[in-house]
Design a protein around this motif. Sequence first.
Motif, PDB file in Angstrom:
ATOM      1  N   VAL A 273      -9.961   3.385  -8.472  1.00  0.00           N
ATOM      2  CA  VAL A 273      -9.471   2.136  -7.881  1.00  0.00           C
ATOM      3  C   VAL A 273      -8.426   1.518  -8.803  1.00  0.00           C
ATOM      4  O   VAL A 273      -7.370   1.052  -8.359  1.00  0.00           O
ATOM      5  CB  VAL A 273     -10.646   1.157  -7.667  1.00  0.00           C
TER       6      VAL A 273
ATOM      7  N   THR B  69      -7.051  -3.895 -14.836  1.00  0.00           N
ATOM      8  CA  THR B  69      -7.791  -2.767 -14.250  1.00  0.00           C
ATOM      9  C   THR B  69      -9.076  -2.456 -14.996  1.00  0.00           C
ATOM     10  O   THR B  69      -9.836  -1.587 -14.579  1.00  0.00           O
ATOM     11  CB  THR B  69      -6.932  -1.481 -14.253  1.00  0.00           C
TER      12      THR B  69
ATOM     13  N   LEU C 299     -12.355  -2.413 -13.084  1.00  0.00           N
ATOM     14  CA  LEU C 299     -12.382  -1.625 -11.847  1.00  0.00           C
ATOM     15  C   LEU C 299     -12.798  -0.180 -12.124  1.00  0.00           C
ATOM     16  O   LEU C 299     -12.652   0.319 -13.235  1.00  0.00           O
ATOM     17  CB  LEU C 299     -10.994  -1.630 -11.200  1.00  0.00           C
TER      18      LEU C 299
ATOM     19  N   VAL D 248      -4.378   0.451  -8.233  1.00  0.00           N
ATOM     20  CA  VAL D 248      -3.798  -0.863  -8.525  1.00  0.00           C
ATOM     21  C   VAL D 248      -2.574  -0.715  -9.442  1.00  0.00           C
ATOM     22  O   VAL D 248      -1.551  -1.378  -9.257  1.00  0.00           O
ATOM     23  CB  VAL D 248      -4.854  -1.799  -9.157  1.00  0.00           C
TER      24      VAL D 248
ATOM     25  N   GLY E 103     -11.597  -3.691  -5.866  1.00  0.00           N
ATOM     26  CA  GLY E 103     -10.185  -3.329  -5.809  1.00  0.00           C
ATOM     27  C   GLY E 103      -9.417  -4.216  -4.846  1.00  0.00           C
ATOM     28  O   GLY E 103      -8.299  -4.639  -5.135  1.00  0.00           O
TER      29      GLY E 103
END
Lengths: 558, 277
Positions: free
Chosen positions: A448, A441, A444, A452, A417
Amino acid sequence: MTEPLLRIRDLCIQAAGKRGVTELLRGISLDLHAGEVLGLIGESGAGKSTIGLAAMGHIRPGCQAVRGQVLFQGQDLLRASARALRGVRGGGIAYVAQSAAAAFNPSFTLGAQIDEVLRRFDSRGPAQRRQRIIELMGRLGLPDPAGFYDRYPHQVSGGQLQRAMTAMALAPRPKIIVFDEPTTALDVTTQLGVLAAIRQAIRQEQAAALYISHDLAIVSQVAGRIMVLRGGALVEEGPAREVVERPREAYTRSLLQVGTQPASPRDPSPAPPLLTVRGMRAGFGPFRVLHDIDLTVRKGRTLAVVGESGSGKSTLARVIAGLHAAEDGQVVFAGQPLPRALKQRSRDLLRRVQMVFQSADTALNPSQTVGDIIGRPIRFYFNPPRAEVGQRVAALLEAVELAPELADRRPMALSGGQRQRVAIARALAAEPDLILCDEVTSALDPLVGEGVLKLLDRLRRERGVSYLFITHDLGVVRSIADDIVVMERGRIIESGSRDEVLAPPWHPTTEILLASQPSTAAGWLDRALERRNRLLAGDPNPEAAIAPPPLAANLVTP
Amino acid sequence: MILALRLSFRQWPVVLSFAVLAFVVLLVLAGPGIVPAEVRELAGDPWEPFGAEHLLGTDQLGRDLLARMLEGGRLTLFLASAVAVLSFVVGLAFGLLAAFLGGLMDTVLSRLMDIIMALPPLILAILVIALLGNSMPVLVGVLVVFEAPRVFRLARALAMEIMTEDFVTAARLRGEGIGWILAREIAPNAVVPLVAELAMRFVFALLFLSSLSFLGLGVPPPQADWGGMARENAPALGFGLPAPIVPAAAIAAVALAVNQIADWLVAASGRRAARRG
C-alpha cells in the motif's frame, strides 16, 4: 520425524461485527518442531497475529474459533481450562509483543518484572533466578547486565526494552516463543541489533519460535521456514531461502518486489530553488534539537530528509511548517522570507505550503465526511460557488485514484491507504507549491505504501509540486528522491543528489543506514552487523565498501 | 450526527428511565388540561388521602396535590433545565477557550474554577440568597456559578486531548480561526461525553434546587416547586400521612432516570473511543 511441539489443525476463527461475520482465519494448519523458527508473513488483516495468539490458546474478545485445534504437546489449548492455560503460558509458550513500552509496568524495575514471570516456573532461590536473568540479559547484548537488572523501563531505550522483553519471554525456558512484530516499531539500525540478539538467543536456548512480521526480508533472516498468509488463508509455505529465491505465488513475488524496483530515473536538468533554509537552529528550552541546518528544496523536485528517530527530522518539518519557532536562521520560500510564526504568515503563504502527516488515522477528523475534509481548503482559500466545490472534490479524489463516491464516507469507513490518499487530496486541494511529507508511508503496509509513493511521484510530475520528504526508510528515498540530506543528532552530515549520496563512497552514517536496510539476501544480517560494527569502531574497511550493499546494488547512475 | 447509539431491551433500566422521563415530562407539559380542579381553590380538607376525587390526595391547605404537582413540576423541570443548559454553555465556552489558548489564560481560568469548586455550595448559596433575596434569576445565577466549573473541567480535558490530534494541527496550518477549530474540529468529537455531562448537570441542578427549596430558600411562595412542596407538607409525616412523599418521589424518580441515561451515554462514548483507538 519427531512429534511436533505445536500442531495447529484447520483453524477457523471468526469475528462477529455489526456488518455480519468476518473470517479472520480460514482453515490454517501448521506444525512447529523443537528448535525450529517458523516465519509468518503477511499484510495487516492476514491473520498472522491471530495465529500467534491462538498458539497461546488466546482468542481475542468478540472472536471465536468455529473449527480446528491448537495442540501443544498433545493438549488442545482452545479447549483447555484456565488453570491448564496458566501452566502453559509463559512456561511452555511465551509471547513477545510489538510494543515493549506498553508491556512493562513503569513502577517496577525490569529485573523484578522478569522475575515475576520466572518465579512461577522456577523453583530455585532468588539469587539463582537473578543469576539466570542477568545471564540472559548479557546474552541479548544488554549493556552492564547486572546494573540493567535494576533499571526502570523509562531509563532504557526502545531497542533495549525490546531485548528486555525477549529476556522475560526466554527466562523460564519456554519450548516455544511467539514473536509478534518485535522490531517493527524500531529504527532500521536499532532493528538490526535486536534482530541479531533475538536470533542468537533463540539458538542458544534451543527454543522453537513463531516469528510474525510484515517484512519478508526480516523473516527470511531469522526463520528456517516461512508461511505467507493473506486474508486469513495460506498463500504459500516452504523453506525460507526457497520462498525468497523461488517464490511460487504471484502475491509472494509482489511482496518481494517492494522497494526493489530499479530506482526511477530523475530529471538531471537544474531546477531553481523553491525553499532555502540557512543556519536554522531550534530546540525545546535548553535542549538544542537542530544545529545550523542548511538545505534547499528545488522547484518541482523531491528532497528527502533521512535519519534515525531522534535525529531531528520531524522537528525540522515542524519548524518549516511554522508549528515550532526556530531560534535562529533564515527560511526563504519562493524568493521571500518565510516568517517563523504561523500567525505572521499570510493566507496565501499558508496555502502554498501544505503538510501530510504520518498517521492518516489522526490527521482526518472522524466527525467529518471525506467531502468536507477535502472541500474545506477549497472553500477556505478560493471560495468558489458551492457546485464547483463538489466538482473539485470529485476531481481531487480521482487524482489520488479514489472513487468520487467516497466523498460521502467518513474516514472510519476507509482503509489505511485510502485515508492517506484523502490526506494527500486535502493537501493538493490548496494547490500548494510545497508539500511537507512526514513519514507518510511508514504506518502503511509495504504494498500500500508503495502505491502511495507512486501516486506522490506522479502528482509531482503532473502538477509541478515539490516535496520535502521526511523518512527513515532508504527504500522510500531511493524510489522518489531527487536530492537527499542525511541527518544525525540534529545536524546535516551529508547532502547531495540522490545518486551522489547513495553511491560509494559513503559517509559512515549513510553507510550504516544503507547496510541496516533489510534484505532477503542470504547472510545479510551477519554481513550488515559486521559492517556496522566496523563502521562504529571508526574503521571504514575499504574492502567492505567495495562490495555494494544490497540496496545500492541497483543504483546505476543514468 | 455522529452518534450511532443503539439501545436494546437487555438494557431495561435505561429503557425504563426513558419511559419514566417521557411520562413525567408529558404529564407536566399537559398539566392544566388533565386536572380540572382549580389549583388555588381550597377544594377539600387538608391532607386528604389518595382517592377518586383527588387522585394524590390534598396538601396542607386542602388543594389538589396532583394539580399542585403538575404546576410545581413545570417550575422544577424548567429551572433545572435552565441551570443545566446555562452552566453547560458557560462551562463549555470557557473550557474550550482555556484549552485552546493555554498559558496564562488557562491558568487563570482553571484556578478560578478550582476556587469555586473548593467552596461549600449550599452554605454559600444560602449566604448569597440571604443577601440578594430569593428571586428566580438569583437562584438560577447562583446554581450556574456552582455547576459551570464541572463542565469547564470536562470540556477542557476533552479539548486538550483532541487538540493533540493531527487534524487540529492541519486546521491550524491551513490558517483556520479559533472559532472554526473549536466549533468544527474539536466540539463534534466531544459531543457524546458532553451530552452525558449535560444530563449529569441537570440531575445536580434538580437536587440542589430541591434542597434550597426544602430549606425555604428556593422559589418564593405562593409558587412552589417539588422541593418546596416537600417542605410545606413535611409536617404530615408526623401524622403518618403520605403527602410529602409524593413530591420527594417525583424528584427521586426524575433524578434517577436522568442519571441512568447519562451513565448509558458515557458507556456508549467509551465504546466509541475504544473503537477509535
